[in-house]
Write an enzyme that holds these catalytic residues in place. Sequence first.
Site, PDB file in Angstrom:
ATOM      1  N   PHE A  28       0.910 -31.037 -69.353  1.00 42.06           N
ATOM      2  CA  PHE A  28       1.357 -32.372 -68.956  1.00 42.06           C
ATOM      3  C   PHE A  28       2.481 -32.830 -69.870  1.00 42.06           C
ATOM      4  CE2 PHE A  28       0.885 -37.105 -69.234  1.00 42.06           C
ATOM      5  CZ  PHE A  28       1.312 -37.389 -67.939  1.00 42.06           C
ATOM      6  N   GLY A  29       3.633 -33.168 -69.278  1.00 41.70           N
ATOM      7  CA  GLY A  29       4.775 -33.676 -70.026  1.00 41.70           C
ATOM      8  C   GLY A  29       4.973 -35.151 -69.765  1.00 41.70           C
ATOM      9  N   TYR A  30       5.118 -35.933 -70.838  1.00 41.47           N
ATOM     10  CA  TYR A  30       5.296 -37.372 -70.670  1.00 41.47           C
ATOM     11  C   TYR A  30       6.501 -37.914 -71.433  1.00 41.47           C
ATOM     12  CZ  TYR A  30       2.699 -37.240 -75.118  1.00 41.47           C
ATOM     13  OH  TYR A  30       2.278 -36.957 -76.400  1.00 41.47           O
ATOM     14  N   SER A  32       9.528 -35.759 -74.275  1.00 37.99           N
ATOM     15  CA  SER A  32      10.552 -34.733 -74.430  1.00 37.99           C
ATOM     16  C   SER A  32      10.245 -33.451 -73.660  1.00 37.99           C
ATOM     17  CB  SER A  32      10.768 -34.404 -75.909  1.00 37.99           C
ATOM     18  OG  SER A  32       9.596 -33.854 -76.487  1.00 37.99           O
ATOM     19  N   GLU A 105       5.038 -28.395 -80.927  1.00 35.58           N
ATOM     20  CA  GLU A 105       4.338 -29.671 -80.876  1.00 35.58           C
ATOM     21  C   GLU A 105       3.398 -29.894 -82.063  1.00 35.58           C
ATOM     22  OE1 GLU A 105       4.952 -32.058 -78.640  1.00 35.58           O
ATOM     23  OE2 GLU A 105       6.474 -30.737 -77.778  1.00 35.58           O
TER      24      GLU A 105
END
Length: 237
Positions: A28-30, A32, A105
Site C-alpha cells: 500500500f502506497g500513500y 512517496s 523504508e
Amino acid sequence: MSDCPHAPAARLALLRAQWGGRGDLWVFGYASLIWRPEFEAAEHRPALVRGWHRALRMRSQINRGTPQQPGLVFALMAGGACRGFVYRMRPETAEAELERLWDREMVGGGIYDPRFLPCETPQGTVPALAFTLSRRSEHYTGRLCDEEVLAILRHARGRYGTTLQYLAETACALRERGVRDREIERLMRVAVNAGLVRPGDQPAAARRSGRRSESRSSSVSTSTSTPSSSTSTPTAG
C-alpha cells in the site's frame, strides 16, 4: 543480528512468514511510494484503508532532514481512513523487491511498524503491506502548529532532498491521480502563502515519476469509482 523481536530483521522475518512467500505480494502506497516506487509492479489499483490516516507527523533525520535539523515525512497513523494505491509484485520477483523496499523504508533501524492491512479496491479487498507509525514512537511529532511546520519546510534537507519538495511531490501525485486530501491541500496553501511555493507549481520530479510509475505498472484496473478525500479523522496526539 539483534534478538529483539522489534528489530528490523525480526520484523522482516515475521512479515515473510505472514506473506508465506507464495503468490502475489501487495504493497500500500500513500505518499512517496506513489511517485517514487522504485520497484516493479505487475498491477496497481486505487485503494482505501479504513482505520488509518495519512499524517505529516514523523520526524526524518536521514531522508528529509538531519539529526541537527529533522525534517518531516508522512506516516500512516491509527484513526480515520486513507486513500492511496496498492501495488502487486509478482511471486517470482517479490522477494528481491521486498528486500529493496525494506532497505528504503526501514532505514535507521526501523522506525515504522510494518503490517498487512485490508485494502479495499474496485476489484475487491486485498491484504497489503503498509508502513504505519505508533503514537508511542519517539519519532512521532504530535500535532505541530503551522509556524513549526513552516520552519521545517524552510530548512530541513536530507539525502533525498527537502521536506518541502517531499510535501509538494506528494500533493502533486495525489492531485494528478484524482485523490483529495484536505490536510495536504491546506499545508500547500500555507506554503504558498508563506512564499515557499508559487501557486500552480507542479514539481518536475512528480511529473517524471508519474510517467515512470505508469510505465512500470501494467495495471489491469478499470475502476471508474469517484475519487474522494482521505476522510482522515485523527485523534488528538
